[in-house]
Design a protein around this motif. Structure first.
Motif, PDB file in Angstrom:
ATOM      1  N   PRO A  34       0.833  -1.210   0.000  1.00  0.00           N
ATOM      2  CA  PRO A  34       0.000   0.000   0.000  1.00  0.00           C
ATOM      3  C   PRO A  34       0.865   1.255   0.000  1.00  0.00           C
ATOM      4  O   PRO A  34       1.991   1.247   0.496  1.00  0.00           O
ATOM      5  N   THR A  35       0.342   2.323  -0.629  1.00  0.00           N
ATOM      6  CA  THR A  35       0.900   3.661  -0.443  1.00  0.00           C
ATOM      7  C   THR A  35      -0.305   4.548  -0.118  1.00  0.00           C
ATOM      8  O   THR A  35      -1.425   4.044  -0.071  1.00  0.00           O
ATOM      9  N   GLU A  36      -0.100   5.842   0.071  1.00  0.00           N
ATOM     10  CA  GLU A  36      -1.256   6.701   0.328  1.00  0.00           C
ATOM     11  C   GLU A  36      -2.101   6.908  -0.925  1.00  0.00           C
ATOM     12  O   GLU A  36      -3.259   7.287  -0.833  1.00  0.00           O
ATOM     13  N   THR A  37      -1.548   6.616  -2.133  1.00  0.00           N
ATOM     14  CA  THR A  37      -2.293   6.851  -3.371  1.00  0.00           C
ATOM     15  C   THR A  37      -3.066   5.609  -3.805  1.00  0.00           C
ATOM     16  O   THR A  37      -4.284   5.549  -3.672  1.00  0.00           O
ATOM     17  N   VAL A  38      -2.340   4.606  -4.343  1.00  0.00           N
ATOM     18  CA  VAL A  38      -2.941   3.322  -4.724  1.00  0.00           C
ATOM     19  C   VAL A  38      -1.950   2.231  -4.304  1.00  0.00           C
ATOM     20  O   VAL A  38      -0.860   2.544  -3.823  1.00  0.00           O
ATOM     21  N   TYR A  39      -2.301   0.947  -4.480  1.00  0.00           N
ATOM     22  CA  TYR A  39      -1.340  -0.124  -4.205  1.00  0.00           C
ATOM     23  C   TYR A  39      -0.307  -0.179  -5.335  1.00  0.00           C
ATOM     24  O   TYR A  39      -0.644  -0.027  -6.510  1.00  0.00           O
ATOM     25  N   GLY A  40       0.971  -0.380  -4.957  1.00  0.00           N
ATOM     26  CA  GLY A  40       2.047  -0.482  -5.935  1.00  0.00           C
ATOM     27  C   GLY A  40       2.544  -1.910  -6.045  1.00  0.00           C
ATOM     28  O   GLY A  40       2.369  -2.719  -5.129  1.00  0.00           O
ATOM     29  N   LEU A  41       3.169  -2.237  -7.207  1.00  0.00           N
ATOM     30  CA  LEU A  41       3.803  -3.544  -7.366  1.00  0.00           C
ATOM     31  C   LEU A  41       5.304  -3.324  -7.395  1.00  0.00           C
ATOM     32  O   LEU A  41       5.846  -2.802  -8.373  1.00  0.00           O
ATOM     33  N   GLY A  42       5.995  -3.712  -6.309  1.00  0.00           N
ATOM     34  CA  GLY A  42       7.372  -3.305  -6.113  1.00  0.00           C
ATOM     35  C   GLY A  42       8.416  -4.362  -6.386  1.00  0.00           C
ATOM     36  O   GLY A  42       8.205  -5.552  -6.176  1.00  0.00           O
ATOM     37  N   ALA A  43       9.574  -3.871  -6.857  1.00  0.00           N
ATOM     38  CA  ALA A  43      10.775  -4.691  -6.998  1.00  0.00           C
ATOM     39  C   ALA A  43      11.973  -3.777  -6.755  1.00  0.00           C
ATOM     40  O   ALA A  43      11.849  -2.554  -6.829  1.00  0.00           O
ATOM     41  N   ASP A  44      13.132  -4.388  -6.485  1.00  0.00           N
ATOM     42  CA  ASP A  44      14.375  -3.630  -6.322  1.00  0.00           C
ATOM     43  C   ASP A  44      14.657  -2.844  -7.607  1.00  0.00           C
ATOM     44  O   ASP A  44      14.909  -3.435  -8.660  1.00  0.00           O
ATOM     45  N   ALA A  45      14.616  -1.509  -7.502  1.00  0.00           N
ATOM     46  CA  ALA A  45      14.728  -0.654  -8.694  1.00  0.00           C
ATOM     47  C   ALA A  45      16.091  -0.757  -9.363  1.00  0.00           C
ATOM     48  O   ALA A  45      16.245  -0.399 -10.530  1.00  0.00           O
ATOM     49  N   LEU A  46      17.104  -1.232  -8.617  1.00  0.00           N
ATOM     50  CA  LEU A  46      18.468  -1.287  -9.157  1.00  0.00           C
ATOM     51  C   LEU A  46      18.810  -2.667  -9.715  1.00  0.00           C
ATOM     52  O   LEU A  46      19.929  -2.890 -10.187  1.00  0.00           O
ATOM     53  N   ASN A  47      17.857  -3.611  -9.616  1.00  0.00           N
ATOM     54  CA  ASN A  47      18.074  -4.971 -10.103  1.00  0.00           C
ATOM     55  C   ASN A  47      17.257  -5.189 -11.389  1.00  0.00           C
ATOM     56  O   ASN A  47      16.040  -5.359 -11.344  1.00  0.00           O
ATOM     57  N   PRO A  48      17.944  -5.171 -12.559  1.00  0.00           N
ATOM     58  CA  PRO A  48      17.218  -5.242 -13.840  1.00  0.00           C
ATOM     59  C   PRO A  48      16.339  -6.489 -13.990  1.00  0.00           C
ATOM     60  O   PRO A  48      15.245  -6.403 -14.533  1.00  0.00           O
ATOM     61  N   GLU A  49      16.801  -7.648 -13.486  1.00  0.00           N
ATOM     62  CA  GLU A  49      15.968  -8.863 -13.624  1.00  0.00           C
ATOM     63  C   GLU A  49      14.693  -8.741 -12.804  1.00  0.00           C
ATOM     64  O   GLU A  49      13.624  -9.168 -13.228  1.00  0.00           O
ATOM     65  N   ALA A  50      14.825  -8.145 -11.613  1.00  0.00           N
ATOM     66  CA  ALA A  50      13.649  -7.980 -10.753  1.00  0.00           C
ATOM     67  C   ALA A  50      12.647  -7.034 -11.411  1.00  0.00           C
ATOM     68  O   ALA A  50      11.441  -7.300 -11.433  1.00  0.00           O
ATOM     69  N   VAL A  51      13.163  -5.933 -11.979  1.00  0.00           N
ATOM     70  CA  VAL A  51      12.266  -4.963 -12.629  1.00  0.00           C
ATOM     71  C   VAL A  51      11.600  -5.588 -13.857  1.00  0.00           C
ATOM     72  O   VAL A  51      10.411  -5.358 -14.121  1.00  0.00           O
ATOM     73  N   ALA A  52      12.343  -6.445 -14.561  1.00  0.00           N
ATOM     74  CA  ALA A  52      11.763  -7.136 -15.732  1.00  0.00           C
ATOM     75  C   ALA A  52      10.550  -7.957 -15.298  1.00  0.00           C
ATOM     76  O   ALA A  52       9.563  -8.063 -16.036  1.00  0.00           O
ATOM     77  N   ARG A  53      10.603  -8.533 -14.101  1.00  0.00           N
ATOM     78  CA  ARG A  53       9.459  -9.328 -13.603  1.00  0.00           C
ATOM     79  C   ARG A  53       8.209  -8.481 -13.429  1.00  0.00           C
ATOM     80  O   ARG A  53       7.093  -8.964 -13.588  1.00  0.00           O
ATOM     81  N   ILE A 134      10.630   0.259   2.261  1.00  0.00           N
ATOM     82  CA  ILE A 134      11.756   0.729   1.439  1.00  0.00           C
ATOM     83  C   ILE A 134      13.033   0.721   2.279  1.00  0.00           C
ATOM     84  O   ILE A 134      14.076   0.215   1.857  1.00  0.00           O
ATOM     85  N   ALA A 135      12.951   1.268   3.496  1.00  0.00           N
ATOM     86  CA  ALA A 135      14.133   1.352   4.359  1.00  0.00           C
ATOM     87  C   ALA A 135      14.672  -0.043   4.680  1.00  0.00           C
ATOM     88  O   ALA A 135      15.877  -0.299   4.593  1.00  0.00           O
ATOM     89  N   GLU A 136      13.776  -0.966   5.011  1.00  0.00           N
ATOM     90  CA  GLU A 136      14.183  -2.326   5.386  1.00  0.00           C
ATOM     91  C   GLU A 136      14.762  -3.075   4.185  1.00  0.00           C
ATOM     92  O   GLU A 136      15.630  -3.920   4.344  1.00  0.00           O
ATOM     93  N   SER A 137      14.291  -2.773   2.988  1.00  0.00           N
ATOM     94  CA  SER A 137      14.808  -3.429   1.778  1.00  0.00           C
ATOM     95  C   SER A 137      16.229  -2.959   1.469  1.00  0.00           C
ATOM     96  O   SER A 137      16.978  -3.641   0.780  1.00  0.00           O
ATOM     97  N   GLY A 138      16.562  -1.748   1.923  1.00  0.00           N
ATOM     98  CA  GLY A 138      17.898  -1.218   1.677  1.00  0.00           C
ATOM     99  C   GLY A 138      18.105  -0.844   0.218  1.00  0.00           C
ATOM    100  O   GLY A 138      19.237  -0.687  -0.234  1.00  0.00           O
ATOM    101  N   ALA A 139      17.020  -0.710  -0.526  1.00  0.00           N
ATOM    102  CA  ALA A 139      17.117  -0.336  -1.939  1.00  0.00           C
ATOM    103  C   ALA A 139      15.900   0.495  -2.297  1.00  0.00           C
ATOM    104  O   ALA A 139      14.843   0.329  -1.700  1.00  0.00           O
ATOM    105  N   PRO A 140      16.056   1.399  -3.289  1.00  0.00           N
ATOM    106  CA  PRO A 140      14.856   2.081  -3.793  1.00  0.00           C
ATOM    107  C   PRO A 140      13.937   1.052  -4.448  1.00  0.00           C
ATOM    108  O   PRO A 140      14.429   0.055  -4.995  1.00  0.00           O
ATOM    109  N   ILE A 141      12.638   1.273  -4.388  1.00  0.00           N
ATOM    110  CA  ILE A 141      11.685   0.292  -4.923  1.00  0.00           C
ATOM    111  C   ILE A 141      10.960   0.859  -6.142  1.00  0.00           C
ATOM    112  O   ILE A 141      10.271   1.872  -6.052  1.00  0.00           O
ATOM    113  N   ALA A 142      11.164   0.182  -7.292  1.00  0.00           N
ATOM    114  CA  ALA A 142      10.424   0.550  -8.509  1.00  0.00           C
ATOM    115  C   ALA A 142       9.029  -0.020  -8.376  1.00  0.00           C
ATOM    116  O   ALA A 142       8.866  -1.194  -8.057  1.00  0.00           O
ATOM    117  N   ALA A 143       8.010   0.823  -8.593  1.00  0.00           N
ATOM    118  CA  ALA A 143       6.644   0.316  -8.442  1.00  0.00           C
ATOM    119  C   ALA A 143       5.644   1.089  -9.289  1.00  0.00           C
ATOM    120  O   ALA A 143       5.398   2.261  -9.043  1.00  0.00           O
TER     121      ALA A 143
END
Ligand code: AMP
Ligand code: MG
Length: 352
Positions: A34-53, A134-143
């Protein structure tokens, strides 16, 4: 793949659950949150394979860039080449909150995250549970929003489940979202800055913060605008559409009501099931197979909050056609009208 659903408190998130979700992000998996706007679908923004998913799970066109969510301003600065003074001012005023800034991307950001562009869209969300993840993941989250491409954005965990069950690892469920439409996207790489997508922070507030800011022509387009230079390719894709066909009726209040009922009657005579998207002031004046209200026309924040949920409810009602009243394009009403026009595929009828 089995999709796990985990309830979490939005203001005091249970740390063990956040850690479980962060672990999935760190390993390259997909978490809807959840975010304050809508639900996001997140992956590690710096990991290209994760973002491809993300693109695969959503069936998202590969040239539609993804917003990167950060837990601090420093994190945003690392992802960008430079942060001009007007961007700093917007961060000071609206972060954490529903405002996304498009800036020159630094070398850290994979091109798959930016849809091939040399800019990156960054936002610091305003909900505790999101910041903790985001903080616990230790990475920015692409969503992007956690719906199948083209469908209305999800404002509850159940909406996410309807679209993405079996396609993602986890859904964090913190109840319905507060704002209900996506963030406002402002491009700061052009002068004057341009609003590419109206959203949770109203245009009026941006105008009173920046000396100059304008609306990109697509924001209130009444038809599909061919984007020659695809600065924000996401803007060209079909969006927000329920299964039913949507017709938007615009004009003076009384003319709208007459026209909406006329269209509903016409289509019902041909055997179609018709839903009407009304407002609190007009709801009781309509007859159709399903009549649903956005809330009072004087409270456009509640219209924004209800819009996507109602579009999905019409699909549950199995209506063939939704005839929707326009609302004034002021405050959050601008975002509502932008979504309605796109959901209709620009099937707009003027009532006066
Ligand atoms: P969503 O699918 O809700 O995540 O939509 C994200 C929006 O932000 C889309 O309209 C994108 O085109 C826009 N966006 C994301 N990244 C960029 C970028 N680097 N430049 C311009 N627009 C972007
Ligand atoms: Mg979306």
């Amino acid at each position: 793949m089995r999709t796990v659903i985990l309830k979490v408190n939005r203001e005091e998130p249970e740390i063990d659950r956040i850690r479980a979700a962060a672990e999935i992000i760190r390993k390259g998996g997909l978490v809807a949150f959840p975010t304050e706007t809508v639900y996001g679908l997140g992956a590690d923004a710096l990991n290209p394979e994760a973002v491809a998913r993300i693109y695969t799970a959503k069936n998202r066109p590969p040239d539609n860039p993804i917003i990167v969510h950060v837990a601090s301003r420093d994190e945003a600065c690392r992802l960008t080449e430079e942060v001009p003074a007007n961007a700093r001012k917007l961060m000071d005023t609206f972060w954490p909150g529903p405002l996304t800034l498009v800036l020159k991307a630094s070398g850290l950001v994979p091109r798959i995250t930016t849809g091939g562009l040399d800019t990156v869209a960054v936002r610091m969300p305003g909900l505790k549970v999101t910041l903790a993840l985001i903080a616990e993941s230790g990475a920015p989250i692409a969503a992007p929003s956690a719906n199948l491409a083209g469908r209305p954005s999800p404002t509850t965990a159940e909406h996410v489940r309807q679209d993405l069950d079996g396609r993602i690892d986890l859904i964090l469920d913190a109840g319905p979202t507060k704002v209900g439409v996506e963030s406002t996207v402002v491009d700061l790489t052009v002068d004057p800055p341009q609003i590419l997508r109206p959203g949770g922070v109203p245009y009026e507030e941006l105008k009173s913060t920046l000396d100059r800011v304008e609306l990109h022509p697509v924001v209130l387009a009444e038809r599909e605008i061919p984007l020659v230079q695809a600065r924000s390719p996401g803007m060209k894709h079909r969006h927000y559409a329920p299964n039913a066909k949507v017709i938007v009726v615009e004009g003076r209040m009384d003319a709208i009501v007459t026209k909406v009922q006329e269209l509903a009657d016409q289509h019902r005579k041909t055997g179609k099931s018709v839903g009407i998207l009304a407002t609190g002031e007009t709801e009781s004046r309509y007859r159709a197979d399903s009549v649903r209200s956005l809330g009072s026309r004087r409270d456009l924040a509640s219209a924004a909050k209800n819009l996507f949920k109602l579009l999905r409810e019409f699909d549950e009602d199995k209506v063939d056609i939704i005839v929707a009243e326009a609302v004034p394009p002021e405050g959050l009403g601008l975002a509502v009208m932008n979504r309605l026009r796109k959901a209709s595929g620009f099937n707009i009828i003027r009532a006066d």
